[in-house]
Motif scaffolding. Sequence first.
Motif: not given
Length: 817
Positions: A182-189
């Motif tokens: 979730k954290a990595l996806a939030a960073l990408v977004k």
Amino acid sequence: MRACFCIWSKFKYCNCIFLVYLFFSALIQQLAREGDIMIGGIFPVFNKDVTKYLCRFDLRAFRWAQMMIFAIEEVNTDPALLPNISLGYRILNSCSSPTNTLRAALTLARSQNEKETFSGCSPAVSAVIAEAGSSQSLAVAGILGPFQVPVVSYFSTCACLSNRAKYPTFFRTIPSDYFQAKALAALVKHFGWEWIGAIQSDNDYGRNGVLAFKEEVTKFGICIAFVGTVLRTYPQEKILKVVEMIKQSTVKVILAFTPEGDFSPLMREVVKHNITGIQWLASEAWITAPQPSTPEMYRAFGGALGFVVQKMNIPNLNPFLMNINPYRDPSEPFVKDFWEIMVGCKPSSNVSDTGAAKICTGNETLMDYTQDVFFNVSQLRVAYNVYKAVYAIAHALHQLAFCRPAGGKNVKPSMIKKKQLNFRNRFGDDVFFDENGNPPASYDVINWQLRNGQVQHVTLGHFTSTKHGEYTLSIQEDRIVWRTGQMVPASVCSNACPAGTRKAQIKGKPVCCFDCVPCAEGSIANSTECTACPQDYWSNERKDGCIPKTVEFLAYHEPMGVALTAVALLGASLSLLTMIVFIHYRETPVIKASNSELSCFLLFSLFLCFLCPLTFIGKPTVWTCMLRHTAFGVTFALCISCVLGKTIVVVTAFKVVHPNNKPAVGQFGPIQQRIIVCSCTLVQVIICILWLKLNPPFPDRVFKYNSKKIVLECNTGSEVAFYAVLGYIGILSVICLVLAFLARKLPDNFNEAKCITFSMLIFCAVWITFIPAYISSPGKFTVAVEIFAILSSAFGLLISIFRDTCYLVCFLHRPGS
């Protein structure tokens, strides 16, 4: 020999094998201390290094093991925690191998007489702190779970370990990969990256981590271009395939979800092939690892971003580490290896190893190496997880032993469950586990930066997840060092569509790859599809916004409106002028012969007919719409009724044998003439009243003529009534035409029947051609056609009937003649 070694087979495959002696040595070698309650520990103190075909001593893992010993000694000296009960430990090496981890777990689980370590019977462990790798932890949790032995991991993040049905006794002090994904996806977004690559390790950690990451980014419409797989034991051919995959791809952002050891072979090849311009995203397994954090690796991996658990500075740990000495207990395992790497010589007690390059003198101390990263305890992350794991076990044992939390009130033994453990440690952090054995998720955002020639792991933000699935991500973007330059790198498969175009999916490619297709007229693009503008609006030239449509109607100020108004006023003026001539010369024989009363009625009706088009010009309203059609119908009915009356008078006048036959003329005198005019007009009035009563005309907006315009016109309301009005006027005009045609050859120097016949021919021709022109004309031209028909027929009547009479009266009339 304490390590495994590798030999090349005839298939050129490197197999790490253990000799029988080394296998038993791995089980016997352990850091141990007796206690009332024993806690087991498994750490990858030796780590497989495929480049040198042996197991490398890992200083980082050795510090984790020392942290466990330090925390246990701290608990033993705490009078409030497990008073009169001492904790002991048994720490074994796993060599980062699931097989060796399984053997170590079985060794910890069994209770047997091991003379090499203890005199007497060593008790079985009450809990185990293990392991760094998720695959290793799966092995430990799977083998110890049926024995109800709690396993607390300090670095295993695979979400698969949260399955309580399979691993009911597994807990961890590091957040699950579910939250890291979730954290990595939030960073990408956050940075708007839509087209990224992924590298996974060929084990449970990498595969499950990338799978969870893909599930998260898919929610945001982000595409994974490729997934490369690496492992520390892979041959170079497989590593080079991943390198080629990276070189051929168009992605500018790549996530590496691998442990440090599995990723190292690929990192070396990336640097060797000089692959730069890639923004790397890292999992917590390698973003702060000291081995890859070198200036050499920074050439390709500088500016990497990743998440790690919170750091902590633990007091008194540095003196504890500085106190490590191989001479205090020469038989203590791992210490000699540590001393050899740190000091650079083998302890002098190890006289059996004659192959050593250098033998210590015995005067060496660690005080000369205080600047080494091993002794830097200000940014402990995984080691702090080990510290929390020890205290979690200690607090759980305290509750089980004394039926109360440390310093708390009594509780029932049946309520003592590991998942109910909740305490605040000396640093103010709350330590507890949820129903799946996971701690609360909290990460620091780390950025690789080069300072003073050294790679620094700079904290630039924070990520926190809540129980409700929400999260907060804060990043200091101005402090980020990007490997690709000063600006945030862009990573898209297809550039954003320009204004006025929409995305069109390319068959066989991910949703992030698309073509840009222009929107149709009247619609605007909202990046994914074209949306039609509201009915009253039309798309602008760029097709990125809707603008009001042009409203069209026949206005007075436009050229056509000015021309028609001028012609109508001219006709009205000529009608009035002719009426004045007739009134002025009403006593002349010519005027008397042409029936001055009917002529004045006719001229008045023509005057109204010429004024009627003025109601057709201008913006349609309710009143003008009702007036224009009814006024047109009534005035023309009056006009044709007057012409019909004149025609009947001419026919009856010239049908008598003698012109002065008054009785014959009296059969159709002024009274009869008025009756015929009024009655014929009354019929049209009744039709118009019914029209207005039942379905009157009304202003309407028409969109069918032009997609960019709104045509304002008067809707007839009832087509039947409209054509009834026209039909009635047509019937009257046909009757007039027939009667006038019959009287056209009557003898006389002035035969008015010929003029009436010609005028009716013009009138009928105009209105016959009007109907198809009216139907086929679009927009305001429909109104113009109707006005033209009215003016043409009115001028036809005025000129055909009154031209000769006016000419005779005005130019050939002689007074007294």
